[in-house]
Design a protein around this motif. Structure first.
Motif, short mmCIF file in Angstrom:
data_model
loop_
_atom_site.label_atom_id
_atom_site.label_comp_id
_atom_site.label_asym_id
_atom_site.label_seq_id
_atom_site.Cartn_x
_atom_site.Cartn_y
_atom_site.Cartn_z
N GLU A 231 0.83 -1.21 0.00
CA GLU A 231 0.00 0.00 0.00
C GLU A 231 0.86 1.25 0.00
O GLU A 231 0.61 2.21 -0.75
CB GLU A 231 -0.91 0.01 1.23
N LEU A 251 -3.40 -0.22 -5.83
CA LEU A 251 -3.71 0.13 -4.45
C LEU A 251 -5.06 -0.43 -4.05
O LEU A 251 -5.21 -1.02 -2.96
CB LEU A 251 -3.69 1.65 -4.29
N ARG A 255 -5.65 -3.40 -1.14
CA ARG A 255 -6.55 -3.20 0.00
C ARG A 255 -7.63 -4.27 0.04
O ARG A 255 -8.02 -4.75 1.12
CB ARG A 255 -7.16 -1.81 -0.07
#
Length: 347
Positions: A231, A251, A255
Motif C-alpha cells: 500500500e 492500491l 486493500r
C-alpha cells in the motif's frame, strides 16, 4: 484440471477477435494470412495458410517464446495466430502465481522448440481484450474464478484451456493436443528462439515487462504478503503521479486482498444470506465476490444494498462500491453498467 482438453471442433466459430486494436476486421496489409483471407469469423483456421512446416512465425517483429501484448497490439497477435499457434495467458501482478505460471508456459514453448508462442496479457492494460474474450469464457467457465486464464489461439479463434495454476505435467499433455489440432488446421509456423533466449533449464527472467521502481516494490511486497508495504509503495507512486492508473488499480486491489485475507468465507457467505440489509455483511460478501471473479454479482449486491438503505448506511454502501470500481478498473464495461445502476438507485 479445471477444464477438459478441447476438441478439434473448438477451433471453429468461437468468437471474432480481429476488430481489437483499432482494426477493421481484416489482417493488416502484409500481415501473415492477409492475402485471400475473408474478414471476420469466416476466416477460420481451416482457411489460414500455415506457411509450411518450420516456417518462421509468431507476433511480427517480436521473436522469442514469450511476448507481451495489450489492447493496442492485440490485432497483431490475432494476425499472427493465422500462421503460428499461440497460447494466451491473462495475468496480473496482483496474483504473483499467475506470472510464475506464465513463465512456466514460456519454458514449455522453448522445450517444444518454438512450435507455439506464449503471449502474456496484463489484464489491467488490456480491458478490451478481456471484453472480447468474455463471451467465450462465460460459455466455457461461467465465471472467471482464478488467474491466470489460459487459452489457445489458432486462426483468430480462441480456445479456453483452464483457469488458475495447473500442474505442468497435465498442461504438457494439453499442449500436445493443441499442437496436433493446429497441424490439422495447417497452422504450423514456429517462432525463432535466437541467442537471446534462455537455455531450456534456465527460464528467461527478463521476458516480463519492466515495472517502475515503486510498482516493483509493491509487487515484491505482495509476493511476501506484506500488504502495508505494498500500500505504501502504491500510495507514494500516486503522490508522485496522481494520474498513474496502474498504481490506483494496484492500491485498490491490495486493500481488497488485505481485507479478504482475514475473512472466513463460510461465515461471510452465511451472514450475507441471513442478513440481506446488514451493511457490513454485504460489504464483506461483495469483496469475496470480486476476489472470486464474480464481479457483476458484487456490483448488483451493493447496488441493491444502496436501494435498501438510507443515511449513513447508504453512504457506506455507495463508497464501498465506488472503491470496488477502482479495483476492477474504469474501462471495464461492467463498471460502466454498474455506475448507471448506482445512479438509478440513488436518484
Amino acid at each position: 484440471m479445471s477444464q477438459q482438453p478441447f476438441s478439434a471442433a473448438a477451433l471453429r466459430g468461437a468468437v471474432d477477435l480481429s476488430r481489437l486494436g483499432g482494426g477493421n476486421g481484416r489482417p493488416a496489409p502484409g500481415a501473415p494470412g492477409s492475402a485471400g483471407a475473408a474478414p471476420g469469423p469466416t476466416a477460420g483456421p481451416a482457411a489460414a495458410p500455415g506457411g509450411g512446416a518450420g516456417a518462421q512465425g509468431g507476433v511480427p517483429g517480436r521473436s522469442g517464446a514469450l511476448v507481451h501484448a495489450d489492447d493496442a497490439s492485440f490485432e497483431a497477435v490475432v494476425n499472427a495466430s493465422l500462421t503460428t499457434p499461440l497460447v494466451l495467458v491473462l495475468w496480473t501482478p496482483q496474483v504473483p502465481e499467475s506470472l510464475q505460471h506464465l513463465k512456466e508456459l514460456a519454458q514449455a514453448a522453448r522445450e517444444k522448440e518454438g512450435r507455439f508462442q506464449v503471449v502474456g496479457i496484463d489484464l489491467a492494460a488490456a480491458p478490451g481484450v478481456m471484453q472480447a474474450l468474455t463471451p467465450v469464457l462465460q460459455q466455457t467457465f461461467g465465471q472467471v474464478t482464478a488467474l491466470p486464464v489460459v487459452l489457445g489461439l489458432v486462426g483468430g479463434q480462441p480456445m479456453p484451456f483452464y483457469l488458475g495454476v495447473q500442474e505442468m505435467t497435465q498442461v504438457d499433455q494439453l499442449l500436445d493436443q493443441f499442437l496436433q489440432a493446429a497441424v490439422t488446421n495447417a497452422v504450423t509456423g514456429r517462432v525463432e528462439l535466437d541467442g537471446g533466449e534462455a537455455p531450456a533449464d534456465e527460464p528467461a527472467e527478463d521476458a516480463e515487462p519492466e515495472l517502475p521502481p515503486l510498482h516493483q516494490a509493491a509487487y515484491e511486497a505482495i509476493e511476501r504478503g506484506d500488504w502495508t508495504a505494498a500500500e505504501q509503495a502504491y500510495e507514494q507512486a500516486l503522490q508522485e503521479d496522481p494520474a498513474d492508473e496502474q498504481a490506483r488499480l494496484g492500491l485498490g486491489q491490495v486493500r481488497l486482498l488485505e481485507r479478504t485475507s482475514r475473512m472466513d468465507l463460510t461465515a461471510v457467505r452465511r451472514a450475507a444470506a441471513e442478513r440481506p440489509t446488514d451493511v457490513q455483511a454485504q460489504l464483506d460478501a461483495a469483496d469475496l465476490d470480486v476476489v472470486g471473479g464474480h464481479v457483476e454479482d458484487a456490483f448488483v449486491r451493493l447496488v441493491d444494498l444502496v436501494r435498501a438503505t438510507n443515511g449513513e448506511d447508504r453512504d457506506r454502501a455507495r463508497t464501498h462500491l465506488l472503491g470496488l470500481f477502482d479495483v476492477v478498473g474504469p474501462h471495464d464495461p461492467r463498471v460502466g453498467k454498474a455506475r448507471s445502476a448506482l445512479m438509478s438507485a440513488l436518484f
